[in-house]
Design an enzyme around this catalytic site. Sequence first.
Site, short mmCIF file in Angstrom:
data_model
loop_
_atom_site.label_atom_id
_atom_site.label_comp_id
_atom_site.label_asym_id
_atom_site.label_seq_id
_atom_site.Cartn_x
_atom_site.Cartn_y
_atom_site.Cartn_z
N VAL A 147 45.24 33.06 35.64
CA VAL A 147 43.19 32.73 34.99
C VAL A 147 42.68 33.17 36.64
O VAL A 147 42.87 32.74 37.83
CB VAL A 147 42.72 31.70 34.92
N LYS B 265 50.47 42.46 34.24
CA LYS B 265 50.51 43.08 34.94
C LYS B 265 50.83 43.11 36.13
O LYS B 265 49.30 42.34 36.95
CB LYS B 265 50.07 44.72 34.61
N GLY C 265 44.02 35.80 38.16
CA GLY C 265 45.32 36.17 39.27
C GLY C 265 45.26 37.36 39.33
O GLY C 265 45.69 37.72 40.20
N ASP D 198 41.07 47.26 31.65
CA ASP D 198 42.41 46.91 31.41
C ASP D 198 43.07 46.89 30.15
O ASP D 198 44.64 45.76 30.11
CB ASP D 198 42.98 45.46 32.05
N MET E 159 46.62 40.17 37.84
CA MET E 159 47.48 40.13 36.15
C MET E 159 46.73 39.92 35.57
O MET E 159 47.52 40.84 33.77
CB MET E 159 48.62 39.29 36.61
N GLY F 281 43.22 37.81 30.76
CA GLY F 281 42.17 38.20 29.51
C GLY F 281 42.48 39.38 29.13
O GLY F 281 42.45 38.71 28.29
N SER F 282 42.73 39.93 29.90
CA SER F 282 42.48 41.99 29.26
C SER F 282 44.02 41.63 28.33
O SER F 282 43.73 42.28 26.58
CB SER F 282 42.99 42.73 29.86
#
Length: 308
Positions: A106, A20, A108, A147, A110, A113-114
């Site tokens: 990673v 995202k 970042g 997130d 965005m 991880g979520s």
Amino acid sequence: MTAAEPLDAPERVRVTVPGKINLALMVGGRRADGYHELATLFQAVSLYDEVTATPAKDITCTVTGAVARQVGPMEQNLAYRAARLLRTELGVREGVHLSLTKRIPVAGGMAGGSADGAAALLACARLWDLRLAQEDLYDLAASLGADVPFALMGGCAVGLGRGERLTPALSRGTYHWVLAIANQGMSTPAVFARFDELNPGPVPAPVVPPALMMALAAGDPVRVGAALANDLWPAAYSLNPSLQTTLAAGRAAGAIGAIVSGSGPTVALLAPDAAAATDLAVELSTREVAHEVRVVTGPVPGATVLPG
Ligand code: C5P
């Protein structure tokens, strides 16, 4: 397969999940739980991780892909934690092996991880034939991380609270972005801590700018570009001044909007159309202002089970 598994359990479930960007990230005061109140406008974009779930005795997780070596220990991985959460919450006895192909940067900004957490929830629920109600799936997602629900939902949405209370946002058309990706992530807690240092007094309640909501509903990229907003920018910039160079290079190369996504360091540059996005990406790659440049579009759907 063990005898305990339902007969229609698939042997393998593959889920694709987008990263995202935050078209607006408005930040309020720090709450009693240590998190900041947010009002954010998420857009899911076409940079995807993939999670494949296969039956196993225990829960295990391996990571491949360009950024795999930047991923932390397995027990901290949200995909691993999603499988463990489903097992404890729903009394599942089966295990799973999760194989992650990582493309979303990673740390970042965005929500990579979520995204993996959301994909693992969906993949394990399908593998274990859990038939969860949508609402329960979203509650589990929110308990994994703020997130994670948006990675399930995708599209465009306003997120309140920590970003987990979602309302789909009206959005027309397709937006063409160039992502300038750094080779090192930024620490989200460090950026929020710097935000507190820079805003020592009371912080007003955050609101997504109405001009952005209207521009998005109208499908007008020029107005969307002008209305992008991120309250974490001063904090991110003070920790990583080179971000300014990337934003300036993007604007100079023709971007109609430029913003750091989330707590950074990924910079999202908006182009007026697909051809302009390619030109912008080519131009940026010659300037050495980013480790990697990617052309993506949004909005795209959230976590999706792939056929086969
Ligand atoms: O969401 P996540 O657990 O990755 O956040 C890491 C840290 O970032 C939190 O512990 C908190 O210090 C900070 N944070 C915050 N407000 C948010 C999100 C994150 O202060 N809305």
